[in-house]
Design a protein around this motif. Sequence first.
Motif, PDB file in Angstrom:
ATOM      1  N   PRO A 589       0.836  -1.208   0.000  1.00 61.89           N
ATOM      2  CA  PRO A 589       0.000   0.000   0.000  1.00 61.89           C
ATOM      3  C   PRO A 589       0.872   1.261   0.000  1.00 61.89           C
ATOM      4  N   ASP A 590       0.287   2.358  -0.476  1.00 62.86           N
ATOM      5  CA  ASP A 590       1.015   3.623  -0.467  1.00 62.86           C
ATOM      6  C   ASP A 590       1.420   3.986   0.964  1.00 62.86           C
ATOM      7  N   GLY A 591       2.644   4.494   1.088  1.00 58.22           N
ATOM      8  CA  GLY A 591       3.147   4.870   2.399  1.00 58.22           C
ATOM      9  C   GLY A 591       3.818   3.747   3.148  1.00 58.22           C
ATOM     10  N   ALA A 592       3.867   2.547   2.568  1.00 56.01           N
ATOM     11  CA  ALA A 592       4.497   1.417   3.245  1.00 56.01           C
ATOM     12  C   ALA A 592       6.006   1.623   3.329  1.00 56.01           C
ATOM     13  N   LEU A 593       6.633   0.914   4.260  1.00 57.46           N
ATOM     14  CA  LEU A 593       8.078   0.935   4.414  1.00 57.46           C
ATOM     15  C   LEU A 593       8.650  -0.272   3.673  1.00 57.46           C
ATOM     16  N   ILE A 594       9.553  -0.025   2.742  1.00 54.23           N
ATOM     17  CA  ILE A 594      10.184  -1.086   1.961  1.00 54.23           C
ATOM     18  C   ILE A 594      11.609  -1.270   2.478  1.00 54.23           C
ATOM     19  N   LEU A 595      11.927  -2.491   2.893  1.00 53.92           N
ATOM     20  CA  LEU A 595      13.253  -2.808   3.399  1.00 53.92           C
ATOM     21  C   LEU A 595      14.006  -3.647   2.368  1.00 53.92           C
ATOM     22  N   ALA A 596      15.294  -3.373   2.233  1.00 55.74           N
ATOM     23  CA  ALA A 596      16.170  -4.171   1.382  1.00 55.74           C
ATOM     24  C   ALA A 596      17.571  -4.084   1.957  1.00 55.74           C
ATOM     25  N   ALA A 597      18.379  -5.080   1.642  1.00 57.28           N
ATOM     26  CA  ALA A 597      19.732  -5.089   2.187  1.00 57.28           C
ATOM     27  C   ALA A 597      20.525  -3.885   1.701  1.00 57.28           C
ATOM     28  N   THR A 598      20.320  -3.491   0.455  1.00 55.74           N
ATOM     29  CA  THR A 598      21.010  -2.355  -0.133  1.00 55.74           C
ATOM     30  C   THR A 598      20.143  -1.783  -1.244  1.00 55.74           C
ATOM     31  N   GLY A 599      20.431  -0.564  -1.621  1.00 57.73           N
ATOM     32  CA  GLY A 599      19.703   0.039  -2.728  1.00 57.73           C
ATOM     33  C   GLY A 599      20.294  -0.286  -4.078  1.00 57.73           C
ATOM     34  N   ALA A 600      21.360  -1.102  -4.094  1.00 58.52           N
ATOM     35  CA  ALA A 600      22.041  -1.422  -5.344  1.00 58.52           C
ATOM     36  C   ALA A 600      21.394  -2.619  -6.018  1.00 58.52           C
ATOM     37  N   PHE A 601      20.121  -2.490  -6.380  1.00 61.57           N
ATOM     38  CA  PHE A 601      19.451  -3.516  -7.168  1.00 61.57           C
ATOM     39  C   PHE A 601      18.446  -2.836  -8.089  1.00 61.57           C
ATOM     40  N   ALA A 602      18.143  -3.503  -9.172  1.00 59.17           N
ATOM     41  CA  ALA A 602      17.308  -2.913 -10.211  1.00 59.17           C
ATOM     42  C   ALA A 602      15.921  -2.583  -9.678  1.00 59.17           C
ATOM     43  N   ASP A 603      15.423  -1.413 -10.059  1.00 63.14           N
ATOM     44  CA  ASP A 603      14.089  -0.924  -9.687  1.00 63.14           C
ATOM     45  C   ASP A 603      13.924  -0.748  -8.186  1.00 63.14           C
ATOM     46  N   ALA A 604      15.024  -0.506  -7.484  1.00 63.33           N
ATOM     47  CA  ALA A 604      14.928  -0.250  -6.049  1.00 63.33           C
ATOM     48  C   ALA A 604      14.139   1.027  -5.775  1.00 63.33           C
ATOM     49  N   TYR A 605      14.089   1.942  -6.749  1.00 58.56           N
ATOM     50  CA  TYR A 605      13.392   3.220  -6.555  1.00 58.56           C
ATOM     51  C   TYR A 605      12.147   3.322  -7.419  1.00 58.56           C
ATOM     52  N   TYR A 606      11.600   2.204  -7.802  1.00 59.07           N
ATOM     53  CA  TYR A 606      10.343   2.175  -8.538  1.00 59.07           C
ATOM     54  C   TYR A 606       9.236   2.807  -7.674  1.00 59.07           C
ATOM     55  N   ARG A 607       8.530   3.783  -8.255  1.00 60.32           N
ATOM     56  CA  ARG A 607       7.478   4.535  -7.533  1.00 60.32           C
ATOM     57  C   ARG A 607       8.041   5.097  -6.216  1.00 60.32           C
ATOM     58  N   TYR A 608       9.197   5.712  -6.315  1.00 61.06           N
ATOM     59  CA  TYR A 608       9.915   6.123  -5.109  1.00 61.06           C
ATOM     60  C   TYR A 608       9.198   7.200  -4.312  1.00 61.06           C
ATOM     61  N   ASP A 609       8.300   7.960  -4.941  1.00 54.95           N
ATOM     62  CA  ASP A 609       7.611   9.034  -4.227  1.00 54.95           C
ATOM     63  C   ASP A 609       6.430   8.525  -3.406  1.00 54.95           C
ATOM     64  N   GLN A 610       6.149   7.227  -3.472  1.00 57.21           N
ATOM     65  CA  GLN A 610       4.994   6.685  -2.763  1.00 57.21           C
ATOM     66  C   GLN A 610       5.378   5.793  -1.584  1.00 57.21           C
ATOM     67  N   PHE A 611       6.673   5.547  -1.416  1.00 52.70           N
ATOM     68  CA  PHE A 611       7.108   4.663  -0.336  1.00 52.70           C
ATOM     69  C   PHE A 611       8.311   5.263   0.383  1.00 52.70           C
ATOM     70  N   GLU A 612       8.506   4.765   1.603  1.00 54.23           N
ATOM     71  CA  GLU A 612       9.734   5.057   2.331  1.00 54.23           C
ATOM     72  C   GLU A 612      10.618   3.821   2.278  1.00 54.23           C
ATOM     73  N   ARG A 613      11.931   4.011   2.173  1.00 56.36           N
ATOM     74  CA  ARG A 613      12.854   2.894   2.009  1.00 56.36           C
ATOM     75  C   ARG A 613      13.877   2.875   3.141  1.00 56.36           C
ATOM     76  N   TRP A 614      14.268   1.644   3.490  1.00 58.56           N
ATOM     77  CA  TRP A 614      15.314   1.449   4.477  1.00 58.56           C
ATOM     78  C   TRP A 614      16.268   0.373   3.945  1.00 58.56           C
ATOM     79  N   PHE A 615      17.468   0.787   3.544  1.00 57.94           N
ATOM     80  CA  PHE A 615      18.495  -0.139   3.075  1.00 57.94           C
ATOM     81  C   PHE A 615      19.401  -0.431   4.264  1.00 57.94           C
ATOM     82  N   PHE A 616      19.107  -1.508   4.954  1.00 55.85           N
ATOM     83  CA  PHE A 616      19.568  -1.662   6.327  1.00 55.85           C
ATOM     84  C   PHE A 616      21.023  -2.101   6.470  1.00 55.85           C
ATOM     85  N   THR A 617      21.712  -2.522   5.415  1.00 55.62           N
ATOM     86  CA  THR A 617      23.138  -2.846   5.582  1.00 55.62           C
ATOM     87  C   THR A 617      24.047  -1.681   5.195  1.00 55.62           C
ATOM     88  N   GLU A 618      23.499  -0.584   4.701  1.00 59.76           N
ATOM     89  CA  GLU A 618      24.319   0.558   4.290  1.00 59.76           C
ATOM     90  C   GLU A 618      24.657   1.400   5.514  1.00 59.76           C
TER      91      GLU A 618
END
Length: 701
Positions: A589-618
């Motif tokens: 859903p819009d506004g969800a928190l998306i977690l990933a090990a790093t932002g260095a993967f394809a489409d990590a910023y897809y629809r970036y204005d609708q979600f918050e991201r946490w790349f937790f190993t950086e």
Amino acid sequence: MTKNVFTSTPENDVPPENNMPPEGELPPQSNEPTEGTKLSGGATPSEGTKLSGGATLSEGRELSQGTLPSQSSPQRPPAPERQAGEPKPTGDSGAAPAPVRRPGPAAALRSPAALNLALLLLAAALWFWALPRIDFRSIEEFGLLDRFPLSFYAALTVLTCGFVITLRRAGTAPLWPATYCAAMLVALKAPPAILYDTVRYAWASKHDAIISRLLTEGTVHPGRELSGGMSAYDQWPGFFSLDAALVRAFGVDSAASFINWAPVALGLLTVPVLILVYRTFSDDWRLVWTGVWIFQLANWVGQDYLSPQGFSYLLYLTVFAVVVRHFVLPGSAGALRDRSALDPAAASVPPPTTTRQRAVAVLFLVPIVATINASHQLTPVMLCASLFALCLTRRYRNLGLLATTGLIMLVWNLTMGRELFLDTLGTLREKAGDLLGNSRPGFAGDPTGPGPELVGSANVLMVLALGGLAVAAVLLRRRLARSALPLVLAAAAPLPMFAVNDYGGEMIFRVYLFGLPGSAFFAAAALVPAAGAASRAAGVARRTAAVALPVTLVAMLAGFLPSYYGKEGMHYAPPGETALTRRAFDRAPDGALILAATGAFADAYYRYDQFERWFFTEQEVDENLRMLKDPAGYLAGGIPAGRPAYVILTPTQGEAVIGEGYLPEGGFDTLRAALKSSPLFGVVEENRHGLVLRYRPTTGG
């Protein structure tokens, strides 16, 4: 004895055979001019008149061959009228000319052009043979290095050898080294553009997402706060606006359709600008083309993709080229206009310009400088640093241009880029003066695994080789270093940036990039000895360089390949992986928190204005080691209460965190297994392209 590439002279020297008359014609006749003989311009010499070469005209004195005949010389009788069918007479004898002998096919095949073409065609055949055999879909720890077939390496080696051969006639046939430079650029950087079925490089896909959003909304929002520092792209939108215009002009759906060709396009556009810069300081085409070649091999830092940095860097070089060619102050060159004081390869200082001419040039540069400021945060700072360094010389002490450039940068930072600019100023207290911290690449530790370790070693060796050659040339060819002092200063100008900021762990790569043009020029000067010198030492230098140049260029090629393609496992993502990532974002859903090990993967910023991201190993490696003790609990502790959250883990993330040293070897697999088995996270989708988890805070407490 066959001459090597270093026995040639600069472009203005003409081989002796070119001074002979064409076959079938007689050489010019020698006559004795006397008083009354008219010279060029209508002057009539008299006794005691000095002619060229220091000769003095006197009655009855013979002059050198080629002087004008005397008006008092006896007139030749008119030639008899030629009858129809008779051959046309020529010369004094009236004999028919000898037939002009044209070179036959055998002679043409033995010509230098034939050899250049043959090597080029051989390299092309090898490269096209290798292209479909590059196994990019099964990349392992060495990236593409063990996926390139031997014919690919053979093609690059043949191109290198052919380029060295073309340097023999670089001044009289510059098209050949230019062709080889373009061919090498395409051979090195076109394979991903031709083969890949997705966007190469995670940051390129991020820029594709920014361009797509700009096309959708039609405007930017510099005051809007976005997670992950994405607000900065609305505050410096110049580059992305240009790309959005290109998408509409080409009639394509998105920038992804041409994004992989950016390294080739930017590389080809950079070559003529580099030539302008290098020709300002050297008349030796061999040195110029070798500098361009070394620049291409040394440009491995990965900033030539479709990015604000790649675009702004091209504009930076353009401004630098205009300044060094058209901003010379009157009376500032001094002894540098004396050829005897210059290195044989050095060019004369460009002619000085008036205050009015420089003012007009500033007006021409203002739009370019403004575009740089509208596109990138760091490049304007580097430009000001380079212009300030040039002001340390009498030749380029253009304080007005420096002030104008600084004013444009300040105005942009205090208006469109105000928020990020103030945030950056706030970090100076803890970053300023920390030379070691600011020169460290990100939060990464030591790379793990033979592949990443090879890449790290290649990076270090490339820097040491380039720097060592450049320093050697500055010390050994001091007259060239003196005339090309602006390039020395421009290469050193970025170094103080280490004392200011770490630029998100990227400062070391940007300092290297902006110092590269000057470093490549002097590295070439170390390998290409001065032409024309006849001393014994000069002969030894030429013979040594005849071996050192090809060996060094092959060695630099061997360093470029792992530096540029050794981490391809984190740069290429198959279509199935990008599809999984997009499904995960579309499911959240819009506004969800998306977690990933790093932002260095394809489409990590897809629809970036609708979600918050946490790349937790950086983050710092010590913190990651603590996280690995309980991955699920660590992540759950960072998720706000009541916030829907999803975790996306893909193979390219695994390559990235190991290759960049964020996690120890095997750490990503440990992380993945722990999260999958934890009751705090439920599996949403899992296949060979990745794992998607949903946070379930009510399960398991």
